[in-house]
Design a protein around this motif. Structure first.
Motif, mmCIF file in Angstrom:
data_model
loop_
_atom_site.group_PDB
_atom_site.id
_atom_site.type_symbol
_atom_site.label_atom_id
_atom_site.label_comp_id
_atom_site.label_asym_id
_atom_site.label_seq_id
_atom_site.Cartn_x
_atom_site.Cartn_y
_atom_site.Cartn_z
ATOM 1 N N UNK A 54 0.857 -1.176 0.000
ATOM 2 C CA UNK A 54 0.000 0.000 0.000
ATOM 3 C C UNK A 54 0.900 1.235 0.000
ATOM 4 N N UNK A 55 0.530 2.228 -0.763
ATOM 5 C CA UNK A 55 1.323 3.459 -0.859
ATOM 6 C C UNK A 55 1.003 4.351 0.337
ATOM 7 N N UNK A 56 2.017 4.639 1.123
ATOM 8 C CA UNK A 56 1.845 5.405 2.360
ATOM 9 C C UNK A 56 1.990 6.913 2.060
ATOM 10 N N UNK A 57 1.032 7.430 1.297
ATOM 11 C CA UNK A 57 1.061 8.860 0.993
ATOM 12 C C UNK A 57 0.116 9.601 1.932
ATOM 13 N N UNK A 58 -0.087 10.897 1.685
ATOM 14 C CA UNK A 58 -0.943 11.705 2.566
ATOM 15 C C UNK A 58 -2.391 11.227 2.543
ATOM 16 N N UNK A 59 -2.858 10.782 1.378
ATOM 17 C CA UNK A 59 -4.236 10.292 1.276
ATOM 18 C C UNK A 59 -4.439 9.055 2.156
ATOM 19 N N UNK A 60 -3.451 8.174 2.165
ATOM 20 C CA UNK A 60 -3.542 6.960 2.987
ATOM 21 C C UNK A 60 -3.492 7.301 4.474
ATOM 22 N N UNK A 105 -2.085 -1.098 -3.487
ATOM 23 C CA UNK A 105 -3.272 -0.254 -3.355
ATOM 24 C C UNK A 105 -2.852 1.203 -3.165
ATOM 25 N N UNK A 106 -3.677 2.088 -3.668
ATOM 26 C CA UNK A 106 -3.498 3.528 -3.429
ATOM 27 C C UNK A 106 -4.816 4.117 -2.959
ATOM 28 N N UNK A 107 -4.725 5.046 -1.975
ATOM 29 C CA UNK A 107 -5.921 5.682 -1.416
ATOM 30 C C UNK A 107 -6.296 6.904 -2.243
ATOM 31 N N UNK A 108 -7.490 7.411 -1.959
ATOM 32 C CA UNK A 108 -8.005 8.589 -2.641
ATOM 33 C C UNK A 108 -9.516 8.591 -2.551
ATOM 34 N N UNK A 109 -10.156 9.301 -3.424
ATOM 35 C CA UNK A 109 -11.617 9.274 -3.436
ATOM 36 C C UNK A 109 -12.118 7.856 -3.716
ATOM 37 N N UNK A 110 -11.385 7.125 -4.529
ATOM 38 C CA UNK A 110 -11.691 5.720 -4.820
ATOM 39 C C UNK A 110 -10.423 4.908 -4.613
#
Length: 380
Positions: A54-60, A105-110
């Motif tokens: 999983x991408x640990x960005x700001x969205x996540x 996986x990447x987080x976001x609106x979807x």
């Protein structure tokens, strides 16, 4: 006289090293090879956690709900994912390119899933993402209409899955696909006993061997000599099958269930079936011994193939599309009898297989008697 013929015929048969090899040593060697090839087949079917990231960005970081779900499905003995956390998308793509992960996986609106190949693991990851997106969309819609739903335990209700279909097994034993290979091997060994029955008929046919000519000159009814010899052959074959069963059970740890008495009975019936089958074919075919051996070998190996010894699914294909052939195949009847004892609590299916084998034995014995008793020779 019967006992005398039985003893000397037993001594004669047991010295045939070639027959002893094919009816005893060959099945044992084949069983050993089966064990080495299939011993870990069931273990390979056990689910292994999927390597995912999983991408640990700001969205996540801000999506606490998705972050919590990913942590929960990646913990414990029965976890779904072996999760790796990538600091950015580039790192996750690098892992994916080197096949260190199946997807990320990447987080976001979807919630998005990125994969490189297709396969079972990727399909599971897609199903997980689809289910999460569906549940998340449903929660959002419900909260918009009823803001108090979260306070009333909505999230807990979503986690409670109910199954309305109950799986019922045919017996108390666990299904084991590997056992069919070993059960069909035992059935093949029983039908290899047809070589013993063939030898008995060949040795009373004066127009085939010199030994048979001498037997017909002796002051003993040839049917009595044949019956004594067949009993000796049956004893040898039955002992060989018991040795094979003991080797499979205690040497290779192959399970036969908790009905040892019925297993031994099945081995006995299978031995009688094998000897009677060989005697019938030998009496029916008037040509030389080579042709008889070829016919018995072809019949036995064809029956073994149709019962699933070479290709396990063949047994189920025959049962599904050509059911009469399953009941007309002695090797399949023996294989199915052993599996019915292992898997089913009821003896109904076992009794059906045993009944069909008895019908075959009666047919083979009656046919052999009618053929042999009428055979006369103008001169010897």
């Amino acid at each position: 006289m019967f006992t005398h013929i039985f003893i000397y015929r037993f001594k004669c048969l047991i010295r045939d090293k070639q027959l002893v090899f094919w009816t005893l040593l060959f099945p044992i060697l084949l069983g050993t090879f089966f064990y080495m090839a299939f011993s870990n087949l069931n273990n390979e079917e056990t689910f292994q956690p999927i390597d995912a990231a999983v991408v640990n960005d700001s969205a996540y970081q801000h999506d606490t709900q998705f972050k919590s779900v990913m942590e929960n499905v990646s913990k414990g003995k029965d976890r779904l994912f072996h999760l790796k956390v990538a600091s950015n998308r580039e790192e996750a793509e690098k892992w994916l390119k080197k096949d260190k992960i199946k997807g990320f996986f990447t987080s976001g609106e979807v919630i998005k899933l990125t994969v490189k190949d297709t396969g079972i693991s990727q399909s599971i990851m897609k199903s997980f993402a689809d289910q999460y997106r569906t549940s998340s969309s449903m929660v959002t819609s419900i909260v918009k209409e009823n803001p108090k739903a979260l306070q009333n335990g909505l999230l807990n209700d979503l986690g409670n899955h109910r199954t309305y279909v109950k799986e019922v097994t045919g017996g108390s034993a666990e299904p084991n696909n590997v056992l069919n290979y070993f059960y069909s091997l035992i059935a093949m060994a029983c039908l290899y006993g047809s070589f013993w029955g063939m030898k008995e008929v060949t040795d009373i046919q004066a127009d085939i061997t010199d030994r048979a000519a001498r037997v017909n000159m002796a002051p003993v009814h040839k049917l009595k000599a044949f019956l004594a010899g067949s009993c000796a052959a049956l004893v040898i074959l039955f002992v060989e099958i018991l040795i094979l069963l003991a080797y499979l059970r205690f040497g290779l740890n192959i399970s036969f269930g908790n009905r040892a008495g019925f297993v031994v009975l099945t081995a006995l019936v299978g031995s009688v079936l094998g000897v009677s089958f060989g005697a019938f074919i030998s009496a029916l075919v008037k040509k030389g011994e080579g042709l008889k051996i070829a016919l018995l070998m072809v019949a036995t190996m064809a029956g073994s193939f149709l019962s699933g010894m070479m290709f396990m699914n063949m047994k189920y294909l025959i049962a599904a599309y050509v059911p009469p052939l399953a009941w007309l195949n002695p090797v399949n009847l023996l294989t199915d009898a052993f599996y019915a004892l292992y898997y089913y609590d009821s003896l109904h299916r076992y009794a059906l297989n045993l009944g069909m084998m008895f019908l075959f034995i009666i047919f083979f014995c009656t046919g052999t008697y009618l053929i042999v008793r009428r055979r006369k020779y103008a001169s010897i």
